[in-house]
Design an enzyme around this catalytic site. Structure first.
Site: not given
Length: 444
Positions: A284, A305, A419
């Site tokens: 951010e 792995h 948003k």
């Protein structure tokens, strides 16, 4: 004490690369410590370890003790920086299975950080037969995810205890002067703690945002702050011997050389959510104007792995930062097997810590040989003081790194796009025209 090893970075960069970064580092450091750079209104965290509100700190400790005495569970409601820091510290210092391994005090459940009905139902079921409290964390009180969760859990709390008793079990961490949650807290008489105006969410773990749930988990927040304060004192001094300068310089130089992804790795499972906090901090802060290293995290040796193949031989756009805790808490000795079925008797009598250390060394050499520069950050142990220093180190480095990159490390304009789309599609008043346009694009 935090130590930085860049010996496996220098081979990937030209001679004198540190000198080339020094001018930019000097300017970035000055902007950060003097509060004169972009986003300076949000640099209150820089001196926070010594300038924090001592009266509020004492109230945090008192409230945490009350929660520990009257609640078997604490529901922490918040999203992003309003929960990641607290969860990172709690799990790193205890266990990624904290609610199963805690010896006393409340279980800590995190809610309001997503929109999963199943996830919320799971928390609701976990607390239904115990005494519990809420810590709701939101500067505005209107962010969708935590606001919805608070509606749900507040109703449950009032149903269980009645409104009068419930208000004594709700702790609001919010803006000091304004906002929907502030207004409600004042009206209902919730105990209130402050989200500082000059500290952004991703830098707020050492404010009431993180400290109340951390203290409720039984963690020594005074030692945590002491560690951060030591880090602040060390990193405030400019110069190329400053570990934050070195780390920021290495990241920037590698980015300029073509590395686009930074992997944070640790050999402790409890570190997982610290990695999540770190990803928000750097992602951010740096990810804007089409710039920035993409932050990713892995858990070693488990992810060797799964992701190990790509790290070793995928595109050479990776750099790796490894956090090592020098001292473990327990000791496991590998026993001898008379049958030697697994062929591992050469490890008999050795400690698991010894095996892990050789794994770290072997992995580092393999990744470096495979073209992945490697930064090693070592801290003494998984304790409050060490973690406080590590938190401050990453925060300070992040501020410098953002300035080196030429962006404002303290804003996040890009998060508003999703948003606004979500509000429109949900039918929020004032978004009618945008709603029609988006539905047309979606074929609704």
């Amino acid at each position: 004490m935090l130590r930085l090893d860049l010996s496996n970075v220098s081979p990937f960069l030209p001679d004198g690369w540190r000198i080339g970064e020094e001018k930019g580092l000097k300017q970035a450091h000055e902007w950060l410590v003097k509060g004169t750079g972009a986003g300076s209104d949000f640099t209150g965290w820089v001196r926070l370890p010594e300038n924090y509100d001592k009266e509020e700190f004492a109230r945090i400790q008192k409230a945490a003790q009350k929660i520990r005495s009257d609640s078997q569970a604490l529901v922490v409601i918040g999203i992003g920086g309003s929960y990641l820091g607290a969860r990172a510290v709690i799990e790193t210092l205890t266990s990624n299975n904290f609610n199963l391994t805690k010896k006393d005090g409340p279980a800590i459940y995190f809610a309001g950080n997503g929109l999963s009905s199943d996830g919320m139902t799971e928390v609701m079921e976990a607390i239904q037969d115990v005494d519990w409290s809420i810590n709701v964390i939101s500067k505005s009180g209107t962010t969708t995810e935590p606001a919805v969760a608070f509606r749900v859990f507040k109703a449950l709390l009032e149903e269980k205890y009645g409104k009068e008793e419930a208000r004594k079990r709700i702790y609001a961490t919010t803006d000091a002067k304004r906002g929907a949650l502030k207004g409600l807290a004042d009206k209902e008489g919730y105990e209130e703690f402050v989200v500082p105006d000059n500290v952004g969410g991703r830098y707020s773990v050492l404010t009431a945002v993180g400290l109340l749930p951390i203290a409720a988990a039984g963690i020594d927040i005074e030692a945590l702050m002491a560690g951060a304060r030591e880090g602040m004192e060390k990193l405030s001094k400019p110069g190329m011997d400053n570990p934050a300068w070195q780390y920021a310089a290495a990241r920037h130089a590698l980015y300029e050389s073509g590395k686009k992804i930074e992997i944070l790795a640790c050999y402790e499972p409890a570190f997982r959510f610290f990695g999540e906090w770190w990803k928000q901090l750097f992602g951010e802060s740096e990810g804007k104007e089409h710039k920035g290293l993409f932050p990713a995290s892995v858990e070693f040796t488990a992810d060797l792995h799964s992701m190990g193949q790509y790290i070793q031989q995928g595109e050479r756009i990776l750099m790796e930062t490894v956090v090592r805790f020098d001292k473990g808490r327990g000791k496991v000795t590998i026993p001898n097997d008379p049958e030697n079925v697994d062929g591992l008797n050469f490890l008999s009598g050795k400690s698991l810590d010894f095996v892990a250390e050789q794994a770290l060394r072997g992995v580092t050499l393999a990744h470096v040989d495979g073209g992945v520069p490697n930064v090693l950050i070592s801290v003494d142990s998984r304790d409050e003081k060490s973690l406080g220093e590590l938190i401050y180190f990453f925060e300070f480095t992040c501020g410098i790194s953002g300035y080196l990159l030429g962006v404002n490390p303290f804003d996040q304009p890009g998060v508003e796009a999703y948003k606004n789309n979500m509000y429109a599609l949900l039918g929020k008043p004032g978004y009618e025209s945008q709603k029609a346009e988006l539905e047309k694009r979606l074929g609704c």
